[in-house]
Enzyme design. Structure first.
Site, mmCIF file in Angstrom:
data_model
loop_
_atom_site.group_PDB
_atom_site.id
_atom_site.type_symbol
_atom_site.label_atom_id
_atom_site.label_comp_id
_atom_site.label_asym_id
_atom_site.label_seq_id
_atom_site.Cartn_x
_atom_site.Cartn_y
_atom_site.Cartn_z
ATOM 1 N N ASN A 155 0.801 -1.228 0.000
ATOM 2 C CA ASN A 155 0.000 0.000 0.000
ATOM 3 C C ASN A 155 0.836 1.282 0.000
ATOM 4 O O ASN A 155 0.410 2.286 -0.553
ATOM 5 C CB ASN A 155 -0.993 -0.010 1.173
ATOM 6 C CG ASN A 155 -0.328 -0.249 2.495
ATOM 7 O OD1 ASN A 155 0.844 -0.628 2.558
ATOM 8 N ND2 ASN A 155 -1.054 -0.025 3.573
ATOM 9 N N GLU A 252 4.687 -4.561 11.951
ATOM 10 C CA GLU A 252 3.624 -3.579 11.717
ATOM 11 C C GLU A 252 2.535 -4.303 10.945
ATOM 12 O O GLU A 252 2.647 -4.511 9.729
ATOM 13 C CB GLU A 252 4.160 -2.399 10.897
ATOM 14 C CG GLU A 252 5.175 -1.557 11.623
ATOM 15 C CD GLU A 252 4.597 -0.797 12.801
ATOM 16 O OE1 GLU A 252 3.371 -0.828 12.995
ATOM 17 O OE2 GLU A 252 5.375 -0.187 13.542
ATOM 18 N N CYS A 286 -3.485 0.409 6.919
ATOM 19 C CA CYS A 286 -3.566 -0.532 8.043
ATOM 20 C C CYS A 286 -4.288 0.053 9.251
ATOM 21 O O CYS A 286 -4.978 -0.664 9.966
ATOM 22 C CB CYS A 286 -2.165 -0.939 8.448
ATOM 23 S SG CYS A 286 -1.099 0.481 8.714
ATOM 24 N N GLU A 460 7.533 1.947 14.844
ATOM 25 C CA GLU A 460 8.285 2.647 13.807
ATOM 26 C C GLU A 460 8.212 4.138 14.093
ATOM 27 O O GLU A 460 7.369 4.611 14.858
ATOM 28 C CB GLU A 460 7.720 2.317 12.421
ATOM 29 C CG GLU A 460 7.917 0.838 12.078
ATOM 30 C CD GLU A 460 7.871 0.519 10.603
ATOM 31 O OE1 GLU A 460 6.793 0.691 9.997
ATOM 32 O OE2 GLU A 460 8.897 0.081 10.049
HETATM 33 P P1 NDP Z 1 1.106 -9.828 3.425
HETATM 34 O O1 NDP Z 1 1.195 -10.152 4.851
HETATM 35 O O2 NDP Z 1 0.426 -10.752 2.499
HETATM 36 O O3 NDP Z 1 2.583 -9.633 2.846
HETATM 37 C C1 NDP Z 1 3.499 -8.758 3.455
HETATM 38 C C2 NDP Z 1 4.889 -9.045 2.896
HETATM 39 O O4 NDP Z 1 5.382 -10.270 3.432
HETATM 40 C C3 NDP Z 1 4.934 -9.196 1.386
HETATM 41 O O5 NDP Z 1 6.126 -8.637 0.895
HETATM 42 C C4 NDP Z 1 4.900 -10.697 1.241
HETATM 43 O O6 NDP Z 1 5.367 -11.104 -0.001
HETATM 44 C C5 NDP Z 1 5.778 -11.142 2.376
HETATM 45 N N1 NDP Z 1 5.589 -12.511 2.829
HETATM 46 C C6 NDP Z 1 4.492 -13.286 2.706
HETATM 47 N N2 NDP Z 1 4.694 -14.495 3.306
HETATM 48 C C7 NDP Z 1 5.940 -14.479 3.818
HETATM 49 C C8 NDP Z 1 6.723 -15.419 4.574
HETATM 50 N N3 NDP Z 1 6.259 -16.614 4.937
HETATM 51 N N4 NDP Z 1 7.978 -15.040 4.945
HETATM 52 C C9 NDP Z 1 8.464 -13.827 4.600
HETATM 53 N N5 NDP Z 1 7.772 -12.906 3.892
HETATM 54 C C10 NDP Z 1 6.523 -13.214 3.505
HETATM 55 O O7 NDP Z 1 0.462 -8.380 3.378
HETATM 56 P P2 NDP Z 1 -0.006 -7.544 2.129
HETATM 57 O O8 NDP Z 1 1.154 -7.257 1.233
HETATM 58 O O9 NDP Z 1 -1.221 -8.174 1.563
HETATM 59 O O10 NDP Z 1 -0.372 -6.145 2.841
HETATM 60 C C11 NDP Z 1 -1.565 -5.903 3.468
HETATM 61 C C12 NDP Z 1 -1.429 -6.059 4.975
HETATM 62 O O11 NDP Z 1 -0.416 -5.227 5.486
HETATM 63 C C13 NDP Z 1 -2.686 -5.671 5.715
HETATM 64 O O12 NDP Z 1 -3.017 -6.634 6.675
HETATM 65 C C14 NDP Z 1 -2.321 -4.378 6.416
HETATM 66 O O13 NDP Z 1 -3.045 -4.112 7.549
HETATM 67 C C15 NDP Z 1 -0.878 -4.559 6.659
HETATM 68 N N6 NDP Z 1 -0.234 -3.272 6.785
HETATM 69 C C16 NDP Z 1 0.200 -2.862 8.018
HETATM 70 C C17 NDP Z 1 0.751 -1.623 8.200
HETATM 71 C C18 NDP Z 1 1.260 -1.188 9.531
HETATM 72 O O14 NDP Z 1 2.100 -0.291 9.586
HETATM 73 N N7 NDP Z 1 0.822 -1.758 10.629
HETATM 74 C C19 NDP Z 1 0.903 -0.688 7.079
HETATM 75 C C20 NDP Z 1 0.439 -1.222 5.828
HETATM 76 C C21 NDP Z 1 -0.110 -2.477 5.707
HETATM 77 P P3 NDP Z 1 4.343 -11.169 -1.240
HETATM 78 O O15 NDP Z 1 3.335 -10.094 -1.095
HETATM 79 O O16 NDP Z 1 5.242 -10.938 -2.375
HETATM 80 O O17 NDP Z 1 3.721 -12.508 -1.104
#
Ligand code: NDP
Length: 486
Positions: A155, A252, A286, A460
């Site tokens: 995002n 996060e 998020c 953060e």
């Molecule tokens: P995901 O949890 O699906 O993915 C996050 C990242 O982790 C991606 O780069 C993903 O790769 C990677 N990943 C997935 N599985 C693994 C694993 N087993 N080991 C290591 N890395 C892995 O989240 P989204 O990308 O769908 O993002 C949306 C989510 O992020 C929402 O739940 C949102 O709330 C949260 N978010 C939180 C924020 C905060 O600051 N608290 C800010 C913004 C978003 P890939 O996508 O390439 O599979």
């Protein structure tokens, strides 16, 4: 100047772009049109090794530089980002589909703020002098953790890369960063700019890939810390993998945050807060306040005003600066949101606004409001990560606090009221890492950001982030003889 969204190469390692077409292809899809802009390749094990080896080799020399020197490089990178804000914002729009109206003010600028803030702080990271009896003393040295891994969501690709890189690098760590495969472009630019600003090769590296690449980074024995922005399920997996190697983490994660509107609130401000907390970035934030609890006395007026304001959203081409509402970042996320809308209808929520996919190319869905939502409904319990607001009624303060806290999440929470005593009483009891009174969704670099409960570990931004990218060594010094029992 036109911006070419095609990246120079898939990865950025050891100060230079690197290509390796042996890795699985990842299409770069522009979510406003559905067209493929280009492709990158997932990192092979050889690429992951090159990145980790480079970051590992660079770390000691980077840490040996003074904080002043490191900070100057980070601040120079902030200046370059600000100079190129428009081009970087257009790239962010290609990467995510978010309207240029937003990306011009919320993405590269936020990244620059982090680099400037932590750049300024780098020279201040000193230890303590601790007096002991008879002139003995101890002192502390703040040291970097070593090689850090950053893993990002889709995002805010520029902001997430900078929010992790800036404090990590300020403390003398190096980093390998993996963006989400949905948004591979912006982190590469951050790496390029840091290098241009003087960061030595290996200090900040970017590798592309899906979860498997992220997992291989987390598992590597050279890695001292993992910082993830992502969902709770991914957070659980990465936290567990990091624990096996006794690694530090910052998590996060997601949320389902409450936004509480009391009868005495300023109606337009409360509606503005709900709009910011549900529809900015097409709801892909998020900390969004997606459970909007409205006291019964103001409920109908709030709903009417909200729907009226939503009718002014300008949905369309995100590169047109008058557009205020863009597409979802990916078709997959659009499907997830549509499924939640179907579930909301099936479970008896009342669709008060929107709810439909737009009949145009790209992954557009209308801003959507459900009224008469109850706590047990799926749309009130699960993070949707899209522009879907759930309106829940409440009668009194005690009741709403109990219901607001009845969730595994704890990222954020907000309250709108003109009774200041009540406002502070309510936020004191909200189980959330970040709270808002008569506003919503601010995240300036000077203030800590992060969640409690399942929404996260660590913080953060702000001075707090330093503690999560460094550790303290204690040194005891005797100025007298050494006493021993025999
Ligand atoms: P995901 O949890 O699906 O993915 C996050 C990242 O982790 C991606 O780069 C993903 O790769 C990677 N990943 C997935 N599985 C693994 C694993 N087993 N080991 C290591 N890395 C892995 O989240 P989204 O990308 O769908 O993002 C949306 C989510 O992020 C929402 O739940 C949102 O709330 C949260 N978010 C939180 C924020 C905060 O600051 N608290 C800010 C913004 C978003 P890939 O996508 O390439 O599979």
């Amino acid at each position: 100047m036109t911006v070419d969204p095609t990246p120079t190469a898939s990865h950025f390692i050891d100060g230079a772009y690197v290509e390796d077409q042996d890795g699985a292809p990842i299409d770069i899809v522009y979510s406003a049109t559905g067209e493929t802009l280009g492709r990158v390749h997932s990192a092979t094990p050889a690429i992951v090794e090159r990145a980790l080896a480079s970051a590992s080799a660079a770390q000691a020399a980077w840490a040996a530089m003074t904080g002043m020197e490191r900070g100057r490089i980070l601040r120079r990178a902030a200046d370059i980002i600000r100079d190129r804000n428009r081009d970087l914002s257009i790239l962010e729009t290609y990467d995510t589909g978010k309207p240029l109206q937003e990306t011009l003010v919320a993405d590269a600028t936020s990244g620059a703020d982090a680099l400037e803030y932590f750049g300024g702080m780098a020279a201040t990271l000193t230890g303590e002098y601790i007096p002991q009896p008879n002139g003995d003393f101890a002192y502390t040295i703040r040291q970097p953790l070593g090689l850090c891994v950053g893993i990002g969501a889709w995002n805010y690709p520029t902001q997430i890369a900078c929010w992790k890189a800036a404090p990590a690098l300020a403390c003398g760590n190096t980093m390998v960063f993996k963006p989400s495969e949905t948004t591979p472009l912006c982190a590469l630019k951050v790496a390029e700019i840091l290098t241009e600003a003087g960061a030595p090769p290996g200090v900040f590296n970017v590798v592309q890939g899906r979860g498997d690449v992220g997992a291989s980074l987390v598992d590597d024995a050279r890695v001292a810390k993992v910082s993830l922005t992502g969902s709770v399920p991914t957070g659980r997996k990465i936290y567990a993998a990091a624990a096996a190697g006794m690694k530090h983490v910052t998590m996060e994660l997601g949320g389902k945050s409450p936004l509480i509107v009391f009868d005495d609130a300023d109606l337009d401000n409360a509606v503005s807060g709900a709009i910011l907390g549900n529809f900015y970035s097409t709801g892909q934030v998020c900390s969004n306040g997606t459970r909007v609890f409205v006291q019964t006395g103001i409920k109908q007026r709030f709903l009417d005003r909200l729907c009226e304001r939503l009718s002014h959203a300008r949905i369309g081409d995100p590169l047109d600066e008058s557009t205020s509402f863009g597409p979802m970042a990916s078709e997959r996320q659009l499907d997830i949101v549509q499924e939640y809308i179907r579930t909301g209808l099936e479970e008896g929520a009342r669709l008060a606004y929107g709810g439909k996919r737009l009949n145009r190319p790209g992954f557009y869905i209308e801003p959507t409001v459900f009224a008469d939502v109850t706590d047990d409904m799926t749309i009130a319990r699960e993070e949707i990560f899209g522009p879907v607001l759930s309106l829940l009624d409440f009668e009194d303060e005690e009741e709403v606090l109990e219901r607001a806290n009845a969730t595994e999440f704890g990222l954020a929470g907000g309250v709108f009221t003109n009774d200041l005593t009540r406002a502070h009483r309510v936020v004191a009891r909200l189980e959330a890492g970040t709270c808002y009174i008569n506003t919503y969704n601010l995240a300036p670099v000077e203030a800590p950001f992060g969640g409690v409960k399942a929404s996260g570990v660590g913080r953060e931004n702000s001075k707090e982030a330093i503690a999560h990218y460094s550790e303290v060594k204690t040194v005891h010094v005797a100025m007298n003889g050494v006493e021993a029992p025999f």
